[in-house]
Write a protein that holds these residues in place. Structure first.
Motif, mmCIF file in Angstrom:
data_model
loop_
_atom_site.group_PDB
_atom_site.id
_atom_site.type_symbol
_atom_site.label_atom_id
_atom_site.label_comp_id
_atom_site.label_asym_id
_atom_site.label_seq_id
_atom_site.Cartn_x
_atom_site.Cartn_y
_atom_site.Cartn_z
ATOM 1 N N THR A 433 0.819 -1.124 0.371
ATOM 2 C CA THR A 433 -0.142 0.420 -0.463
ATOM 3 C C THR A 433 0.620 1.523 -0.091
ATOM 4 O O THR A 433 0.785 2.229 -0.962
ATOM 5 C CB THR A 433 -0.822 0.030 1.123
ATOM 6 O OG1 THR A 433 -1.864 -0.624 1.195
ATOM 7 C CG2 THR A 433 -1.758 1.585 1.122
ATOM 8 N N THR A 434 1.959 1.272 0.421
ATOM 9 C CA THR A 434 2.924 2.542 1.235
ATOM 10 C C THR A 434 3.601 2.874 -0.671
ATOM 11 O O THR A 434 3.969 3.390 -1.416
ATOM 12 C CB THR A 434 3.506 2.179 1.492
ATOM 13 O OG1 THR A 434 3.409 1.511 3.261
ATOM 14 C CG2 THR A 434 4.892 3.123 2.051
ATOM 15 N N ILE A 435 4.127 2.010 -1.135
ATOM 16 C CA ILE A 435 4.445 1.486 -2.070
ATOM 17 C C ILE A 435 3.481 2.564 -3.887
ATOM 18 O O ILE A 435 4.109 3.025 -4.126
ATOM 19 C CB ILE A 435 5.243 0.051 -3.144
ATOM 20 C CG1 ILE A 435 6.308 0.280 -1.887
ATOM 21 C CG2 ILE A 435 5.199 0.424 -4.304
ATOM 22 C CD1 ILE A 435 7.233 -1.153 -2.813
ATOM 23 N N THR A 436 2.612 1.463 -3.416
ATOM 24 C CA THR A 436 1.305 1.805 -4.198
ATOM 25 C C THR A 436 0.865 3.270 -4.881
ATOM 26 O O THR A 436 0.119 3.856 -5.727
ATOM 27 C CB THR A 436 0.123 1.340 -4.757
ATOM 28 O OG1 THR A 436 -0.272 0.880 -2.859
ATOM 29 C CG2 THR A 436 0.307 -0.661 -4.996
ATOM 30 N N ASP A 437 0.973 4.056 -3.349
ATOM 31 C CA ASP A 437 0.936 5.609 -2.995
ATOM 32 C C ASP A 437 1.569 6.135 -3.360
ATOM 33 O O ASP A 437 0.957 7.330 -3.607
ATOM 34 C CB ASP A 437 0.213 5.663 -1.247
ATOM 35 C CG ASP A 437 -1.010 5.307 -1.046
ATOM 36 O OD1 ASP A 437 -2.139 4.283 -1.971
ATOM 37 O OD2 ASP A 437 -1.264 4.560 0.191
ATOM 38 N N VAL A 438 2.897 5.928 -2.564
ATOM 39 C CA VAL A 438 4.073 6.802 -3.404
ATOM 40 C C VAL A 438 4.340 6.421 -4.636
ATOM 41 O O VAL A 438 4.404 8.082 -5.399
ATOM 42 C CB VAL A 438 4.940 6.423 -2.997
ATOM 43 C CG1 VAL A 438 7.053 7.388 -3.169
ATOM 44 C CG2 VAL A 438 5.310 6.140 -0.870
ATOM 45 N N ILE A 439 4.005 5.719 -5.517
ATOM 46 C CA ILE A 439 4.498 5.675 -7.118
ATOM 47 C C ILE A 439 2.575 6.905 -7.801
ATOM 48 O O ILE A 439 3.849 7.420 -8.051
ATOM 49 C CB ILE A 439 4.291 4.890 -7.783
ATOM 50 C CG1 ILE A 439 5.290 4.201 -7.292
ATOM 51 C CG2 ILE A 439 4.052 4.150 -9.337
ATOM 52 C CD1 ILE A 439 5.587 1.858 -7.801
ATOM 53 N N GLY A 440 1.566 6.132 -6.758
ATOM 54 C CA GLY A 440 0.872 7.087 -7.612
ATOM 55 C C GLY A 440 -0.062 8.513 -7.354
ATOM 56 O O GLY A 440 -0.256 8.812 -8.200
ATOM 57 N N PHE A 441 0.739 8.933 -6.275
ATOM 58 C CA PHE A 441 0.724 10.399 -6.151
ATOM 59 C C PHE A 441 1.862 11.240 -6.811
ATOM 60 O O PHE A 441 1.948 12.581 -6.636
ATOM 61 C CB PHE A 441 0.970 10.248 -4.056
ATOM 62 C CG PHE A 441 -0.646 10.271 -3.350
ATOM 63 C CD1 PHE A 441 -1.488 10.532 -4.408
ATOM 64 C CD2 PHE A 441 -0.323 9.823 -2.395
ATOM 65 C CE1 PHE A 441 -2.263 9.973 -3.831
ATOM 66 C CE2 PHE A 441 -1.705 9.307 -1.672
ATOM 67 C CZ PHE A 441 -2.806 9.559 -2.160
ATOM 68 N N GLY A 442 2.920 10.457 -6.473
ATOM 69 C CA GLY A 442 4.628 10.847 -7.056
ATOM 70 C C GLY A 442 4.436 11.167 -8.891
ATOM 71 O O GLY A 442 4.562 12.174 -9.822
ATOM 72 N N ALA A 443 4.090 10.204 -9.057
ATOM 73 C CA ALA A 443 3.507 10.300 -10.895
ATOM 74 C C ALA A 443 2.134 10.949 -11.443
ATOM 75 O O ALA A 443 2.470 12.386 -12.233
ATOM 76 C CB ALA A 443 2.938 8.632 -11.307
ATOM 77 N N PHE A 444 0.536 11.116 -10.130
ATOM 78 C CA PHE A 444 0.211 11.684 -10.586
ATOM 79 C C PHE A 444 0.122 13.522 -11.077
ATOM 80 O O PHE A 444 0.363 14.560 -10.792
ATOM 81 C CB PHE A 444 -1.108 11.484 -9.510
ATOM 82 C CG PHE A 444 -2.595 12.087 -10.905
ATOM 83 C CD1 PHE A 444 -2.949 12.379 -12.095
ATOM 84 C CD2 PHE A 444 -3.372 12.723 -9.202
ATOM 85 C CE1 PHE A 444 -3.983 13.072 -12.504
ATOM 86 C CE2 PHE A 444 -4.497 13.241 -9.884
ATOM 87 C CZ PHE A 444 -5.019 13.837 -11.442
ATOM 88 N N LEU A 445 0.661 13.697 -9.155
ATOM 89 C CA LEU A 445 1.178 15.017 -9.220
ATOM 90 C C LEU A 445 2.242 15.616 -9.352
ATOM 91 O O LEU A 445 2.524 16.598 -10.378
ATOM 92 C CB LEU A 445 1.289 14.783 -7.438
ATOM 93 C CG LEU A 445 -0.452 14.268 -6.644
ATOM 94 C CD1 LEU A 445 0.520 14.987 -5.264
ATOM 95 C CD2 LEU A 445 -1.041 15.803 -7.522
ATOM 96 N N GLY A 446 3.315 14.963 -10.083
ATOM 97 C CA GLY A 446 4.572 15.291 -10.296
ATOM 98 C C GLY A 446 4.260 15.054 -11.917
ATOM 99 O O GLY A 446 4.809 16.716 -12.766
ATOM 100 N N LEU A 447 4.122 14.425 -12.710
ATOM 101 C CA LEU A 447 3.117 14.639 -14.472
ATOM 102 C C LEU A 447 2.067 16.346 -14.358
ATOM 103 O O LEU A 447 2.390 17.203 -15.431
ATOM 104 C CB LEU A 447 2.361 13.674 -14.511
ATOM 105 C CG LEU A 447 3.053 12.382 -15.308
ATOM 106 C CD1 LEU A 447 2.485 11.403 -15.387
ATOM 107 C CD2 LEU A 447 3.915 12.465 -16.505
ATOM 108 N N GLY A 448 1.628 16.596 -13.037
ATOM 109 C CA GLY A 448 0.153 17.332 -13.628
ATOM 110 C C GLY A 448 1.486 19.246 -13.288
ATOM 111 O O GLY A 448 0.720 20.133 -13.899
#
Length: 454
Positions: A433-448
């Motif tokens: 859960t930690t890994i998917t949260d970090v990757i998900g938030f990082g990728a989405f907000l980074g691209l944004g």
């Protein structure tokens, strides 16, 4: 499905009857019901009522069922009942118990009761009990019962039949006799079916089954259960490192192992102990769960830290805050599917380091397909919702990336934990859960941040 429903309805009916009798004080009404139940069903009832009422119900349990009922309740309830019972009652409960069952119970008994039990046993039974207790409880040696019936290969079936008639009784769950050499080495099995249907003049060596390999005494209980499942065994011989027959394991003990393994997998994923009492004291339950909640909180702070890095972006593009839980949630679900598949495969021996690479490639392909499919769906919805095509593309790409990361994490986390000697069922979901949260938030907000800020 209907059988399961019927069982649930029966249990609810018994609980209702039990609670009604306890509230009205008419305890005698419970006796007929308890006398008609199997000890396993009585044990389930005891686990299903508050602690304060258990001792009252226990007094109505038939004395002949005391020992087996104690075996069928979980460790916490058993300890509670043993603490509340007199030594005489506990001593009586052990009378007539099979050696393997007695070995499971005796370690929980008070020291004085244990001494009296050992003192009351004859030399042969005491030695048999000590032999079982000398092995770890989660091994073949800890599961076995040494009440085996052995025969020699050079005698006829007629001699074996007359020997069994002379004995008068057979141990429970006996469907085969074990064939041993003059030095006690295991050679094969003689089924009772062959004994009663074949020519009595034939020798045991001619008809015995030599295909079934004996179980090593140090084999793990989980591996024993898998062997029984794979080969549809009812009983199996247990041997030492020299091939000498030590005892046998029967299906009833293996069913307990399978049930315990299933409960462990389910409870561990929530950080709970499968032996925990449902009605344990509030303070004890809160203390146990606090540790797990604390560990989850630390991982949540890590994900929050990633979100905090994009505070300026979120303040300008509110749509990102609205949509980012979708990315994390989809990654978590996809990763959980892979993680569950891995944990099951590892426990059943289907997956190891040798074929993990092949499985990883397959899971990555599945992740890409599902990521593209649902990324497109979510992207279209986001575009319609907020009227921004760029936002739709960003969330679609982030979802694909998180699905890929979740697949990699779902495969590698259990393998890494197994390498470190950690149970993947216990901590795998938290790390995932930690890994998917970090990757998900990082990728989405980074691209944004890259494409939406002007």
């Amino acid at each position: 499905m209907s059988d399961a429903k019927t069982t649930e309805e029966q249990m609810e009916s018994r609980l209702a009857h039990l609670n009604e009798a306890l509230e009205s004080g008419r305890m005698r009404r419970l006796k007929p019901m308890l006398h008609s139940l199997h000890p396993a069903e009585i044990g389930l009832l005891l686990e299903s009522i508050p602690r304060a009422k258990r001792e009252l119900v226990w007094r109505l349990v038939p004395e002949d069922d005391h020992g087996e009922t104690l075996l069928h309740v979980n460790d916490e309830v058993r300890s509670e009942l043993i603490e509340a019972l007199d030594d005489e009652v506990l001593l009586a409960a052990t009378e007539g118990m099979p050696i393997d069952d007695l070995a499971d119970l005796i370690e929980d008994l008070p020291e004085q009761v244990t001494r009296e039990v050992l003192h009351s046993m004859d030399v042969d039974n005491r030695e048999r009990l000590e032999a079982v207790l000398s092995y770890p409880s989660d091994s073949a040696g800890g599961l076995m019962n040494n009440d085996t019936i052995t025969v020699r290969p050079d005698v006829s079936l007629d001699v074996v039949s007359r020997y069994l008639q002379q004995r008068g009784t057979l141990p429970d769950d006996t469907e085969s006799l074990f064939v041993v050499s003059r030095y006690g080495r295991y050679l094969g099995m003689l089924t009772l079916a062959k004994l009663v249907t074949l020519d009595p003049e034939r020798d045991v060596s001619e008809v015995m089954n030599t295909d079934l390999e004996a179980l090593p005494v140090d084999m793990a209980a989980a591996q024993v259960a898998k062997r029984f499942q794979d080969l549809d065994l009812i009983s199996a011989p247990v041997v030492d490192e020299n091939g000498k027959l030590l005892g046998r394991i029967t299906i009833d003990d293996v069913v307990d192992v399978i049930r315990d393994e299933a409960e462990h997998s389910i409870m561990s994923m929530a950080g709970l102990d499968e032996e925990e009492d449902v009605f344990a004291p509030i303070a004890r339950s809160a203390r146990r769960r606090a540790t797990w909640l604390g560990a989850n909180l630390l991982t949540a702070f890590l994900a929050a830290q990633v979100v905090g890095l994009f505070e300026a972006t979120l303040s300008e593009v509110v749509a990102l805050a609205v949509l980012m839980p979708i990315v994390a949630s989809m990654g978590g679900i996809g990763g959980s599917q892979t993680l569950t598949l891995m944990i099951r495969g590892l426990s059943m021996g289907q997956i190891g380091f040798g074929n993990a690479k092949t499985l990883l490639v397959k899971e990555l392909a599945v992740a890409v397909i599902n990521g593209v499919l649902w990324g497109a769906v979510v992207g279209v919805v986001a575009q319609i919702w907020f009227g921004d095509p760029t936002l739709g593309v960003i969330i679609a790409v982030a979802l694909v990336l998180n699905q890929i990361g979740a697949a990699i994490a779902g495969v590698t986390i259990p393998l890494a934990m197994k390498k470190m000697g950690i149970d993947p069922a216990l901590a795998g979901s938290v790390v995932l859960t930690t890994i998917t949260d970090v990757i998900g938030f990082g990728a989405f907000l980074g691209l944004g941040t890259l494409f939406l800020l002007r």
